[in-house]
Design a protein around this motif. Sequence first.
Motif, short mmCIF file in Angstrom:
data_model
loop_
_atom_site.label_atom_id
_atom_site.label_comp_id
_atom_site.label_asym_id
_atom_site.label_seq_id
_atom_site.Cartn_x
_atom_site.Cartn_y
_atom_site.Cartn_z
N ALA A 61 0.84 -1.21 0.00
CA ALA A 61 0.00 0.00 0.00
C ALA A 61 0.87 1.25 0.00
N ILE B 53 -6.60 -0.13 -2.54
CA ILE B 53 -5.33 0.61 -2.47
C ILE B 53 -5.23 1.63 -3.60
N VAL C 176 -6.71 -0.55 4.86
CA VAL C 176 -6.74 -1.88 4.23
C VAL C 176 -6.70 -2.97 5.29
#
Length: 225
Positions: A105, A176, A215
């Motif tokens: 990410a 992402i 996330v």
Amino acid sequence: MTRSETTGASAEKQAAKRTRNPEKTRENILKVAMTEFADKGLTGARIDEIAAKTATTKRMLYYYFGDKDGLYRAVLQRAYEEIRYEESQLDVDHLEPAEAIRALAELTFDHHEAHPDFIRLVAIENTNRGVNLVQAEGLPETQAPAIRTLDRILQRGQDAGIFRTDTTALDIHMLISSYCVFRVANRYTFKALFDWDLTGAENRPHLRAMIGDVVLAYLQQPGKV
């Protein structure tokens, strides 16, 4: 020989020298063309201007890429290949699943920030409904490793009982990418509306940590592992 003829001959000689290193010439053309297409789109960009900024000739550009559409598709392909290459250099298989997800990410966050032309090209191509991207040769194959990497990380996290099982690598890739693209693509409108700079140095550490947090919060929701 007139002055204009001398200048033209000099340009031809410079272009001829570049043909001795065709890979370097091609890379330079792609670099300049990426900025031109990002600034002006496929319709607005001019081959004459790209040739002038690379100190080469239109004939040379056509030799390497066929036509303007071919050059544009090559630019799109290179833009996507660059981030996939960076991902391939990240050794996530030796990280714990949560650390690996955060690392990917943050890499995406850093890459998109460093390559705003890429984000602008993505926006242009979406406006054009992806008609050029689907014609780029071999592009799906170059993107597949990114999904396979995420698949491996998810599988390890699911096997360890720390990641939910009702999600896919494409879900995480979308999550992402959407965050990182939004930050760069909408920086000006966001600042105009809320007087807050999404790409400001003072906000960067917070936003960079936030994408990993978001996330992982999704992946580690209780009751869904």
